[in-house]
Design an enzyme around this catalytic site. Structure first.
Site, PDB file in Angstrom:
ATOM      1  N   ARG A  27     -92.844 -83.733  62.699  1.00 22.46           N
ATOM      2  CA  ARG A  27     -91.799 -84.724  62.433  1.00 22.46           C
ATOM      3  C   ARG A  27     -92.353 -85.957  61.724  1.00 22.46           C
ATOM      4  O   ARG A  27     -91.649 -86.599  60.935  1.00 22.46           O
ATOM      5  CB  ARG A  27     -91.106 -85.093  63.754  1.00 22.46           C
ATOM      6  CG  ARG A  27     -90.213 -83.930  64.279  1.00 22.46           C
ATOM      7  CD  ARG A  27     -89.975 -84.046  65.784  1.00 22.46           C
ATOM      8  NE  ARG A  27     -89.015 -83.097  66.309  1.00 22.46           N
ATOM      9  CZ  ARG A  27     -89.275 -81.807  66.634  1.00 22.46           C
ATOM     10  NH1 ARG A  27     -90.494 -81.303  66.423  1.00 22.46           N
ATOM     11  NH2 ARG A  27     -88.338 -81.036  67.145  1.00 22.46           N
ATOM     12  N   ARG A 123     -88.383 -63.429  63.366  1.00 20.86           N
ATOM     13  CA  ARG A 123     -87.679 -64.375  64.254  1.00 20.86           C
ATOM     14  C   ARG A 123     -86.284 -64.717  63.727  1.00 20.86           C
ATOM     15  O   ARG A 123     -86.067 -64.804  62.521  1.00 20.86           O
ATOM     16  CB  ARG A 123     -88.541 -65.638  64.431  1.00 20.86           C
ATOM     17  CG  ARG A 123     -89.881 -65.282  65.059  1.00 20.86           C
ATOM     18  CD  ARG A 123     -90.740 -66.480  65.293  1.00 20.86           C
ATOM     19  NE  ARG A 123     -90.172 -67.374  66.286  1.00 20.86           N
ATOM     20  CZ  ARG A 123     -90.687 -68.555  66.601  1.00 20.86           C
ATOM     21  NH1 ARG A 123     -91.775 -68.995  65.987  1.00 20.86           N
ATOM     22  NH2 ARG A 123     -90.109 -69.305  67.518  1.00 20.86           N
ATOM     23  N   SER A 168     -82.215 -75.293  72.224  1.00 15.38           N
ATOM     24  CA  SER A 168     -83.277 -75.251  71.212  1.00 15.38           C
ATOM     25  C   SER A 168     -83.417 -76.587  70.508  1.00 15.38           C
ATOM     26  O   SER A 168     -82.504 -77.055  69.827  1.00 15.38           O
ATOM     27  CB  SER A 168     -82.987 -74.158  70.182  1.00 15.38           C
ATOM     28  OG  SER A 168     -83.826 -74.338  69.046  1.00 15.38           O
ATOM     29  N   GLN A 170     -85.343 -77.018  68.079  1.00 12.83           N
ATOM     30  CA  GLN A 170     -85.432 -76.764  66.639  1.00 12.83           C
ATOM     31  C   GLN A 170     -84.051 -76.757  66.002  1.00 12.83           C
ATOM     32  O   GLN A 170     -83.857 -77.297  64.912  1.00 12.83           O
ATOM     33  CB  GLN A 170     -86.150 -75.438  66.380  1.00 12.83           C
ATOM     34  CG  GLN A 170     -87.630 -75.504  66.759  1.00 12.83           C
ATOM     35  CD  GLN A 170     -88.350 -74.196  66.549  1.00 12.83           C
ATOM     36  OE1 GLN A 170     -87.734 -73.187  66.197  1.00 12.83           O
ATOM     37  NE2 GLN A 170     -89.647 -74.195  66.778  1.00 12.83           N
ATOM     38  N   ASP A 321     -92.964 -73.596  76.113  1.00 13.35           N
ATOM     39  CA  ASP A 321     -94.153 -72.998  75.482  1.00 13.35           C
ATOM     40  C   ASP A 321     -95.281 -72.716  76.479  1.00 13.35           C
ATOM     41  O   ASP A 321     -96.315 -72.156  76.100  1.00 13.35           O
ATOM     42  CB  ASP A 321     -94.685 -73.928  74.386  1.00 13.35           C
ATOM     43  CG  ASP A 321     -93.720 -74.006  73.197  1.00 13.35           C
ATOM     44  OD1 ASP A 321     -92.954 -73.042  72.975  1.00 13.35           O
ATOM     45  OD2 ASP A 321     -93.726 -75.043  72.501  1.00 13.35           O
TER      46      ASP A 321
END
Ligand code: S3P
Length: 441
Positions: A27, A123, A168, A170, A321
């Site tokens: 970011r 993915r 999410s 993302q 994660d």
């Protein structure tokens, strides 16, 4: 392929420092590239994933350089100023680069093709294609909404209000980044909170962003578009997801007493440390402070006998994660550990539920795979048998499987053979060096 056998380790001692946070590093580059003027970044993670982001932002007009002192300098093009890349953007192994950059491109009048390695090409991108198409962007993707994918952005894009169907960060971030160059208010509703680095950093760069908590607990994030971002000096805290491997190793390896310095403890990231404490792990926060707007501490970790638990599925997004390494901790704990609500793990760099089941089984652990998690019966502190000579655990191009099983090797009788250590460089290039150093103190 770069195979390696990880064997029983001496106690981990002394002080180590893990590299910068991956999420914040991505970011920093992206927002710096959209600000007018020079953003300076200290402690940037120089892993392959972040370098993919930097290369893509350069291809779209930003000037990004690394000083000899390790400081990164990003000269941005301004919101709305991204240029048409001249060739396909190679995202390597990085889902974060791909999804967040798709957001940026979506609201610029440019076309970009995204390609990636075999893991990334499996993915799902539909989760970002759907909201970005609602904003007006146009997509041609491989079957199943996968890479290679070509995105034709649009300006002006249409602001949307979008309720996230999957937890999410993302997806949330892709929409917010698209919202930066979109007139009006872009709204993301997040029923389950995920990591909030995008919100914190967008505000830090001067965007008009508010967060309201709805009666049902959902977070309503509103971003005012056509934003002007101001360059920042950013200090990236250490990555808790990288620290996790050393924290678990120190808990498991007898005689260890290790300090992991400068670990980011943002509450949307740090649930692993709470879970390990509930299991009986001795993890002490020292010198709690703020770095770059994030809570940070040095963690003192001492060898502890862990006890299995049922992990509350509510904490999954705050340690999404960290399950590969938690599974290793569970494999050495006393009693049974049950994890549920981990469906998202099946679409990470690998299917982490089945990859870790197979890897731990090969190393002699007792593991049952369910639809949404693993049930692990631990050894009660005894070492794992390890992998037989001539067999290796399969990492499927997944850095976290490789590192988790490397740590399993340090608490095994035979050692654990990892089929390929190359993916470790995506997030933690100095992992093996640090492991060697901490065990030699
Ligand atoms: C990330 C979000 C998470 C995480 C990934 C980094 C981010 O992915 O697994 O490593 O920086 O926003 P999801 O949004 O798919 O859960």
């Amino acid at each position: 392929m770069r195979p390696r056998r990880f064997t029983a380790s001496a106690p981990l001692k002394g002080r180590i420092r893990v590299p910068g946070d991956k999420s914040i590093s991505h970011r920093s580059i992206m927002l710096g590239a959209l600000a007018v003027g020079e953003t300076r970044v200290t402690g940037l993670l120089e892993g392959e994933d972040v370098l993919s982001t930097a290369a893509a932002m350069r291809a779209m007009g930003a000037t990004i350089t690394r000083g000899d002192d390790g400081m990164w300098h990003v000269h941005g093009v301004g919101v709305g100023g991204l240029l048409q890349p001249q060739s396909a953007l190679d995202m390597g192994n990085s889902g974060t680069s791909t999804r967040l950059l798709m957001g940026l491109v979506a609201s610029h009048p440019i076309t970009a093709t995204f390609i990636g390695d075999a893991s990334l090409s499996k993915r799902p991108m539909g989760r970002v294609i759907d909201p970005l198409a609602m904003m007006g962007a146009d997509f041609t993707a491989a079957p199943g909404g996968r890479l290679p994918l070509t995105l034709r952005g649009i300006s002006p894009a249409v602001p949307i209000e979008y309720r996230l169907p999957v937890a999410s960060a993302q997806v949330k971030s892709a929409i917010l980044l698209a919202g930066l160059n979109t007139p009006g208010i872009t709204t993301v509703i997040e029923p389950v909170p995920t990591r909030d680095h995008s919100e914190r950093m967008l505000r830090g760069f001067g965007a008009d962003l508010t967060v309201e908590i709805a009666a049902d607990g959902a977070r309503i994030i509103r971003l005012k578009g056509e934003a002007e971002l101001k360059p920042q000096n950013i200090v990236v805290p250490g990555d808790p997801s990288s620290a996790a491997f050393f924290v678990v190793a120190a808990l498991l390896i007898e005689g260890s007493d290790l300090i992991v310095e400068n670990v980011g403890l943002n509450p949307t990231r740090a649930a692993l440390f709470d879970v390990l404490r509930l299991m009986g792990g001795s993890i002490e926060e020292q010198n709690l402070r703020e770095v770059g707007g994030e809570p940070v501490a040095d963690l003192r970790v001492r060898h502890s006998l862990l006890t299995g638990i049922a992990v509350d599925p509510a904490v999954v997004p705050s340690m999404v994660d960290e399950f590969p390494i938690l599974f290793v901790a569970a494999a050495l704990a006393k009693g049974r550990t049950v994890t549920t609500g981990l469906e998202e793990l099946r679409v990470k760099e690998s299917d982490r539920i089945s990859a870790m089941r197979a890897a731990l089984e090969l190393a002699g652990a007792t593991v049952t795979e369910t639809e949404d998690g693993l049930i692990i019966d631990g050894t009660g502190g005894d070492p794992l048998p390890g992998t037989a000579d001539g067999t290796a655990v399969v990492t499927h191009l997944d850095h976290r499987i490789a590192m988790a099983m490397a740590i399993a090797g340090t608490v095994s009788r035979n050692g654990v053979e990892v089929d390929d250590t190359r993916p470790i460089a995506t997030s933690f290039p100095i992992f093996e060096k640090l492991l060697q150093r901490a065990s030699a103190m």
